[in-house]
Write an enzyme that holds these catalytic residues in place. Structure first.
Site, PDB file in Angstrom:
ATOM      1  N   LYS A  79      91.892 -77.138  49.629  1.00 13.63           N
ATOM      2  CA  LYS A  79      92.491 -77.252  48.286  1.00 13.63           C
ATOM      3  C   LYS A  79      93.938 -76.758  48.331  1.00 13.63           C
ATOM      4  O   LYS A  79      94.240 -75.786  49.034  1.00 13.63           O
ATOM      5  CB  LYS A  79      91.661 -76.413  47.304  1.00 13.63           C
ATOM      6  CG  LYS A  79      92.047 -76.538  45.842  1.00 13.63           C
ATOM      7  CD  LYS A  79      91.046 -75.775  44.969  1.00 13.63           C
ATOM      8  CE  LYS A  79      91.393 -75.803  43.507  1.00 13.63           C
ATOM      9  NZ  LYS A  79      90.426 -75.036  42.687  1.00 13.63           N
ATOM     10  N   SER A 154      88.397 -77.439  38.770  1.00 14.97           N
ATOM     11  CA  SER A 154      89.690 -77.894  39.224  1.00 14.97           C
ATOM     12  C   SER A 154      89.713 -78.400  40.677  1.00 14.97           C
ATOM     13  O   SER A 154      90.691 -79.052  41.063  1.00 14.97           O
ATOM     14  CB  SER A 154      90.721 -76.759  39.093  1.00 14.97           C
ATOM     15  OG  SER A 154      90.402 -75.686  39.951  1.00 14.97           O
ATOM     16  N   SER A 178      85.204 -73.851  39.333  1.00 15.55           N
ATOM     17  CA  SER A 178      85.993 -74.941  39.918  1.00 15.55           C
ATOM     18  C   SER A 178      85.475 -75.515  41.227  1.00 15.55           C
ATOM     19  O   SER A 178      85.913 -76.589  41.622  1.00 15.55           O
ATOM     20  CB  SER A 178      87.426 -74.484  40.132  1.00 15.55           C
ATOM     21  OG  SER A 178      88.141 -74.739  38.965  1.00 15.55           O
TER      22      SER A 178
HETATM   23  N1  GLN Z   1      87.741 -74.784  34.177  1.00 11.93           N
HETATM   24  C1  GLN Z   1      87.976 -73.372  34.286  1.00 11.93           C
HETATM   25  C2  GLN Z   1      89.366 -73.030  33.820  1.00 11.93           C
HETATM   26  O1  GLN Z   1      90.116 -73.924  33.539  1.00 11.93           O
HETATM   27  C3  GLN Z   1      87.722 -72.885  35.664  1.00 11.93           C
HETATM   28  C4  GLN Z   1      88.798 -73.199  36.609  1.00 11.93           C
HETATM   29  C5  GLN Z   1      88.581 -72.599  37.962  1.00 11.93           C
HETATM   30  O2  GLN Z   1      87.464 -72.211  38.305  1.00 11.93           O
HETATM   31  N2  GLN Z   1      89.648 -72.509  38.710  1.00 11.93           N
HETATM   32  O3  GLN Z   1      89.716 -71.898  33.738  1.00 11.93           O
END
Ligand code: GLN
Length: 519
Positions: A79, A154, A178
């Site tokens: 990532k 994400s 994410s």
């Molecule tokens: N969707 C969650 C957020 O926007 C988690 C994102 C993540 O785990 N990086 O905070």
């Protein structure tokens, strides 16, 4: 040989047995990444030259017998918020568009030490903020099962790259789901280890008390192998520690007899969860009953509070972490400015996208005088209550089973048209981050539109082996994890908004049964 159907461990074995060369495996992954990127946009950077050079080095060490780990020679991707020495690391942001780190994250160093070959950096929501992988400065990632839908987020690039068979394993990051939520949306397996099991050194911080690096792979065994390769104490991250006595891979016995699984009543019999998602998770329960596990109904009354506490804490920490991007030290600098203040303002206004700015503003407000007690402190108190409530549940069960998300992959455009419902897709994943627990999403079937459904196991801190073993057992009993996306049937489709989707030649939303599932 069809490389795209091999797991990471299978690829590693074929390489060790000299039935495949590292260069062959890496070339095949690079070719697939390049061919599919116009369609999926799962990669921000593909590094063919570097990967091929490294493939030759790794092959030499395998041949001379100095490298024999299970992942030696396996092509992987990372990532783009995890630093890679000499390979640009953008966090999917204009702010870091040209940032080339001079060091690698500990997890990357360790994965490379195990012989894995990085073929590129994966697309994501900007600074890992989002649940659809649509907020990237480099454009949205598309779901390989239906490119008019998002892959979740994400770590959407990770999940899309694995679901389309480009690579068998990736490293992502999970702050509130994410790794797991996109794994659920794309029909792959995503594992968030216990907080502290994997060093965060070199992971560009979103919310440090919640962030954790974790693998997105095709199955639980590969997730165990990736975690084994990267976990353990690292002097450069004081929250990291040696957590597991043996390897996680060796805890995958497939035996779940007597395993006590708590099923959260609120997560299945709720009008907030899609009926088909509940029904698929109910089938998971049946499989485990057949295998001798003991199912218990448990209750967790604080989902709404957990959701609010997560977003309050995450935004507060993000506003502090992202203060370092000021246009002075590194990253994007605005071309025109009058004085230092204007340099900060213009660089941050132009360098960050809308979602990131929204969160910095909210986080800064939450931490400012007058609001700190009302929001941040209150959220921290709820975090303790939530941890205590989960501990109570784990005093009578070994694992907690929920859907990964209330619904399957949303259509593209949802994060703009309905941001609150997108935030809500994290309702089941944030618990593990707030409490620092290990948690995994695994595929358990498809819905009426052929989109994967994810189920999630969460366990006690440091009990990562048991969490992964449960999924391993399920994957021995079923084949859902073997379902690969068929990219050929989608020619002509482009990612599109909710409004456009109805007119698409390949988009067919069938009507489902609107009713809640009862347990
Ligand atoms: N969707 C969650 C957020 O926007 C988690 C994102 C993540 O785990 N990086 O905070």
């Amino acid at each position: 040989m069809n490389f795209s159907e091999l797991t990471a461990l299978e690829t590693g074995e074929l390489i060790r047995l000299r039935k495949m060369s590292v260069t062959e495996a890496v070339t095949s992954a690079l070719d697939a990444a390049e061919a599919l990127n116009p369609k999926l946009n799962s990669f921000i950077t593909i590094c063919r030259e570097k990967a091929l050079k490294r493939a030759a080095e790794v092959q030499k060490r395998i041949t001379d017998g100095t490298l024999s780990s299970p992942l030696a020679g396996v092509p992987v991707a990372v990532k783009d918020n995890i630093c890679t020495e000499g390979i640009r690391t953008t966090c999917a942001s204009k702010m870091l568009e040209n940032f080339v780190p001079f060091y690698s994250a500990t997890a990357v160093e360790r994965l490379e030490r195990a012989g894995a070959v990085i073929i590129g950096k994966l697309n994501m929501d900007e600074f890992a903020m989002g649940s659809t992988s649509e907020t990237s400065y480099f454009g949205p990632v598309r779901n390989p099962h239906d490119i008019s839908r998002t892959p979740g987020g994400s770590s959407g690039g990770c999940a899309a790259a694995v679901a389309s068979g480009i690579v068998s394993g990736t490293l992502g990051s999970d702050t509130g789901g994410s790794v797991r939520q996109p794994a659920g949306c794309c029909g792959v397996t995503g594992f968030k280890p216990t907080y502290g099991a994997v060093s965060r050194y070199g992971l560009i911080a979103y919310a440090s008390s919640l962030d954790q690096i974790g693998p997105v792979c095709g199955d639980a065994a590969d997730c165990a192998a990736f975690t084994d390769a990267v976990c353990g104490r690292d002097e450069r991250d004081s929250t990291s520690r040696d957590m597991f006595s043996g390897s996680l891979l060796s805890s995958l016995t497939g035996d779940v007899k007597g395993l006590r699984i708590g099923v959260l009543k609120e997560s299945l019999a709720s009008d907030k969860v899609d009926f088909e998602v509940s029904a698929k998770v109910a089938e998971v329960i049946k499989e485990f009953e057949k295998a001798g596990a003991v199912i218990k109904k448990v209750s967790f009354p604080y989902f709404d509070e957990a959701f609010s506490a997560y977003y309050t804490i995450a935004m507060a920490e993000a506003s502090s972490n992202l203060a370092r991007f000021d246009g002075v030290k590194y990253g994007f600098r605005a071309a025109d400015y009058e004085d230092l203040n204007d340099l900060y303002c213009s660089s941050r206004s132009e360098g960050f996208g809308e979602e990131v700015k929204k969160r910095i503003l909210l986080g800064t407000t939450i931490l400012s005088g007058g609001y700190y007690d009302a929001y941040y402190l209150k959220a921290m108190k709820w975090r303790e209550i939530i941890k205590a409530e989960l501990n109570k549940i784990f005093s009578e069960t070994d694992l907690l089973l929920t859907p990964t998300a209330p619904e399957t992959a949303p259509l593209s455009g949802r994060s703009v048209s309905d941001p609150v419902s997108v935030y809500y897709s994290d309702i089941y994943t944030v618990l593990a981050n707030l409490a620092g627990l290990p948690s995994v999403s695994f595929p358990c079937g498809t819905d009426r539109n052929g989109m994967p459904v994810g189920a999630q196991f969460t366990g006690r801190a440091a009990d990562d082996g048991r969490v992964l073993n449960a999924v391993h057992a399920f994957q021995l009993m079923t084949d859902y994890h073997k379902l690969k996306a068929d990219l050929n049937i989608q020619n002509g489709c482009t990612g599109q908004s909710d409004a456009q989707a109805g007119n698409s030649p390949c988009y067919q939303e069938k009507q489902g049964v609107e009713k809640t599932y009862e347990i």
